[in-house]
Design an enzyme around this catalytic site. Structure first.
Site, PDB file in Angstrom:
ATOM      1  N   TYR A  48       0.821  -1.209   0.000  1.00  0.00           N
ATOM      2  CA  TYR A  48       0.000   0.000   0.000  1.00  0.00           C
ATOM      3  C   TYR A  48       0.854   1.257   0.000  1.00  0.00           C
ATOM      4  O   TYR A  48       0.372   2.344  -0.338  1.00  0.00           O
ATOM      5  CB  TYR A  48      -0.917   0.054   1.229  1.00  0.00           C
ATOM      6  N   ASN A 238     -19.693   3.121  10.437  1.00  0.00           N
ATOM      7  CA  ASN A 238     -19.240   1.739  10.294  1.00  0.00           C
ATOM      8  C   ASN A 238     -18.985   1.051  11.633  1.00  0.00           C
ATOM      9  O   ASN A 238     -19.177  -0.162  11.757  1.00  0.00           O
ATOM     10  CB  ASN A 238     -17.964   1.689   9.450  1.00  0.00           C
TER      11      ASN A 238
END
Length: 279
Positions: A48, A238
Site C-alpha cells: 500500500y 461503520n
C-alpha cells in the site's frame, strides 16, 4: 467492540480500519481519526505504500501500543528469504513498533512457502504476535497448513454480499483459521447493494444504514471486517454496529444474495496473476 480469539489465544477486534489506496498525509489523518473514533485494529500492507503514515498516526494518537492491533502484509515480490527478512524489518521501522500483531502473506503467488517460514521465524522471535495469509483459496490454505509448523491465524479475503466466501469460511472454521474480510462494500463496484430491497427493509427495521447491516451480518458470523473510508462520519457509522442483532430469517435472506462472484480480484484467475507481476 466485540472480539474473536485467534488459534494462539490472542484477542482480535471484529471490526478494523482499512487503508488501501490512502496515501500520504490523508492516510495519516484518516488513521488518526479512526483511532480517535474508537477503532483499535488498523490494517495496512507493504504494497500500500503507507506503513510510515500509519506508524505516524499510531504515535500521534497517544493510545498505548498494547491497546492497538496492527496488521500488515508482505508483498509477494519480497517472498524470497533475504527479501522477506529485510521487508519485515522495514515494516517494523515504518510502523515505529517493536512488534506487529499480525502479518499476512498478501497473495498466494511466487515463493510463498519460503516467505511463510520467515514469518514463522519472526513469530518465534516475538517480533510478530500472529501470522497468516491473504487471498488464499481453500485448497492453497489447506496445503500450506499441512506443510508448515504454524497454522495461519487468519486468512483475509474479499468478502461482500455478492461474494460471501461461505464455503471458504467453512474450511477456515474447520482448521481454526479466522476469516478476515476486505472490500465489504465491493470497493464501489457493486453500488446496487445500497438499493437492494432486502437490505433496505432490514435497515429500516433497525434504523441503521445498509453499510451497518452488511457489517453486522458478517461480524455476527464471526468474520472480521475491514471497511475503508477517509470520512469521519462514515468511520462513526461503520463502527456503530454492535447495538443490534439480525434474526435468523434476516441472516438467511442476506445469504441468498451470495453469488460467489469475486468483485475485486480472483487469485485463481491467471490474468490477475500475470498482471500482478507488472505492479
Amino acid at each position: 467492540m466485540e472480539y474473536l480469539t485467534l488459534n494462539n489465544g490472542n484477542k482480535i477486534p471484529k471490526l478494523g480500519f482499512g487503508t488501501f489506496l490512502i496515501k500520504g498525509q490523508e492516510c495519516e489523518d484518516a488513521v488518526l481519526n479512526a483511532i480517535q473514533t474508537g477503532y483499535r485494529l488498523i490494517d495496512t500492507a507493504e504494497a500500500y505504500g503507507n506503513e510510515k503514515e500509519v506508524g505516524n498516526a499510531i504515535i500521534k494518537s497517544g493510545v498505548p501500543r498494547e491497546e492497538l492491533y496492527i496488521v500488515t502484509k508482505l508483498n509477494f515480490k519480497n517472498y524470497e528469504k533475504e527479501d522477506a527478512i529485510r521487508t519485515l524489518e522495514q515494516s517494523l521501522t515504518n510502523l515505529q513498533t517493536d512488534y506487529i500483531n499480525l502479518v499476512l502473506l498478501h497473495w498466494p503467488f511466487a515463493n510463498y512457502y519460503e516467505a511463510y517460514r520467515v514469518l514463522e521465524d519472526f513469530y518465534n522471535q516475538g517480533k510478530i504476535k500472529a501470522i497468516g495469509v491473504s487471498n488464499f483459496n481453500a485448497d492453497r490454505l489447506i496445503d500450506l497448513i499441512h506443510y508448515n509448523k504454524i497454522v495461519p491465524a487468519a486468512n483475509q479475503v474479499e468478502t461482500n454480499v455478492l461474494n460471501q466466501q461461505l464455503e471458504a469460511n467453512e474450511w477456515m472454521k474447520k482448521n481454526n483459521v479466522i476469516h478476515m474480510g476486505y472490500a465489504p462494500f465491493g470497493q464501489n463496484k457493486i453500488n446496487e447493494i445500497f438499493e437492494n430491497k432486502i437490505l433496505k427493509e432490514i435497515e429500516g427495521k433497525y434504523n441503521k444504514s445498509t453499510r451497518q447491516v452488511v457489517l453486522r451480518y458478517f461480524t455476527q458470523k464471526d468474520m472480521i471486517m475491514i471497511p475503508k473510508t477517509v470520512h469521519i462520519n462514515r468511520m462513526k457509522e461503520n463502527i456503530n454496529i454492535f447495538d443490534f442483532n439480525l434474526n435468523e430469517n434476516e441472516v438467511r435472506e442476506i445469504e441468498k444474495l451470495n453469488m460467489n462472484k469475486p468483485v475485486v480480484g480472483n487469485p485463481a484467475d491467471p490474468n490477475l496473476i500475470e498482471s500482478s507481476f507488472k505492479w
